[in-house]
Design an enzyme around this catalytic site. Sequence first.
Site, short mmCIF file in Angstrom:
data_model
loop_
_atom_site.label_atom_id
_atom_site.label_comp_id
_atom_site.label_asym_id
_atom_site.label_seq_id
_atom_site.Cartn_x
_atom_site.Cartn_y
_atom_site.Cartn_z
N GLN A 122 0.84 -1.18 0.00
CA GLN A 122 0.00 0.00 0.00
C GLN A 122 0.89 1.25 0.00
O GLN A 122 1.77 1.38 0.85
CB GLN A 122 -0.90 0.01 1.23
N TYR A 156 -7.16 -12.47 -2.95
CA TYR A 156 -6.20 -11.39 -3.25
C TYR A 156 -5.55 -10.88 -1.96
O TYR A 156 -5.50 -9.68 -1.70
CB TYR A 156 -6.87 -10.21 -3.97
N ASN A 210 -1.70 -8.24 4.53
CA ASN A 210 -1.94 -6.90 5.08
C ASN A 210 -3.22 -6.84 5.91
O ASN A 210 -3.23 -6.38 7.05
CB ASN A 210 -1.99 -5.90 3.93
N GLU A 217 -3.78 -16.04 -2.82
CA GLU A 217 -2.99 -15.02 -3.51
C GLU A 217 -2.24 -15.71 -4.64
O GLU A 217 -1.73 -16.81 -4.47
CB GLU A 217 -2.03 -14.35 -2.54
N ASP A 252 -10.23 -7.81 -2.18
CA ASP A 252 -9.53 -6.54 -2.48
C ASP A 252 -8.89 -6.73 -3.85
O ASP A 252 -7.67 -6.88 -3.97
CB ASP A 252 -8.49 -6.25 -1.40
N CYS A 270 -9.82 -0.45 -5.17
CA CYS A 270 -9.01 0.69 -5.62
C CYS A 270 -9.61 1.32 -6.87
O CYS A 270 -9.03 2.25 -7.43
CB CYS A 270 -7.58 0.24 -5.90
N GLU A 312 -10.01 5.05 -2.97
CA GLU A 312 -10.25 3.68 -2.50
C GLU A 312 -11.57 3.68 -1.74
O GLU A 312 -11.87 4.63 -0.99
CB GLU A 312 -9.11 3.25 -1.59
#
Length: 362
Positions: A186, A214, A219, A235, A295, A320, A354
């Site tokens: 990020q 994802y 995070n 992921e 995400d 995003c 976002e």
Amino acid sequence: MAIHSVNTDDYTRQLQQKVERLREAYGDYTDLDPEVFPSPPSHYRLRAEFKIWQEQGRAHYAMYRQGEYKKPFIIEEFTVGAGLINRLMPLVLEAVNTSEVLRKRLFSAEFLTTLGGDALVTLIYHKKLDEDWESAARALQEKLGFPVLGRSRKQKVVLERDYVTERLQIGDKTYQYKQVEGSFTQPNGEICRAMIGWAKDVCKESRGDLLELYCGNGNFTIPLSEHFDKVLATEISKVSVNSAQENIRANGVNNLDIVRLSSEEFTQAIDKVRPFRRLRDIDLERYDFSTVLVDPPRAGLDADTCAMVARFPRILYISCNPETQLENLAELSKTHRVERFAIFDQFPYTDHTESGLLLVRK
């Protein structure tokens, strides 16, 4: 020309324009007032990539406007960059301009920093990096007090390490993350903290298990694991999966499994379309998923993944790109209603925003 000097006095007005635009855009799906998380108006960006413009034997930081790649804009100040980036930039440039070995055929410089005060500098070249370069780079590394990494075609020279360690304070707890050079992180550290804090608040009274697609380097996954019995995350990036595994161990998490699958592959797996060897140690039947967190990249959810997540009682959707989130929401709103709506100003002084939604089954 200092193209990255910003007018911080105008920040509040610009943010309000974004909020009004998004409130109107989401108006067909919710009348909630969005929870708004503003960015620091300056020094918010934790990573930066500069072209190196060489002229009359000296190197300069530069950027190019889209479509004007032969017209560089020299960077004299970088007020959007973190304070540590601004401290390191002149030190690196001074070393480059006093060392022919460091300057020759250098075409890019990248800075990766953290809120916790760590940094990594990457120098990228159109030449093979030899022992002379390594010696000069080690001297620069000692001067900076942070690691330097060299790249050229088919070559990566790691003098000390190729990652930074971030430490994020969320509430009364600190989370530690390994962030590898070249992988996704990020860019706005304070907004990252705000997004994690918001997601934890959304999930604080959760029951059952969490599925995350994802997940990157964990995070969101690691802090949210505290609110669920078990967590399964996916992921596709091998580098991010490896970092996530290290971050799981560093944070002492013991109820979380991560597998390297794309969202499309996981959809096939949960629908029993075909088996995956990477899931051989995972029994999907033992999970009681109550919540799914997505995400996705800017393209949003593909149609099959969107249909799959619509089966979950609760959908936590971080985006995003509000445009593609709205496209997905057109389908998801058939089965779910919006219970929470948030706007995170990840990219101040741009049109990008976002957004976060909690969707609950009707």
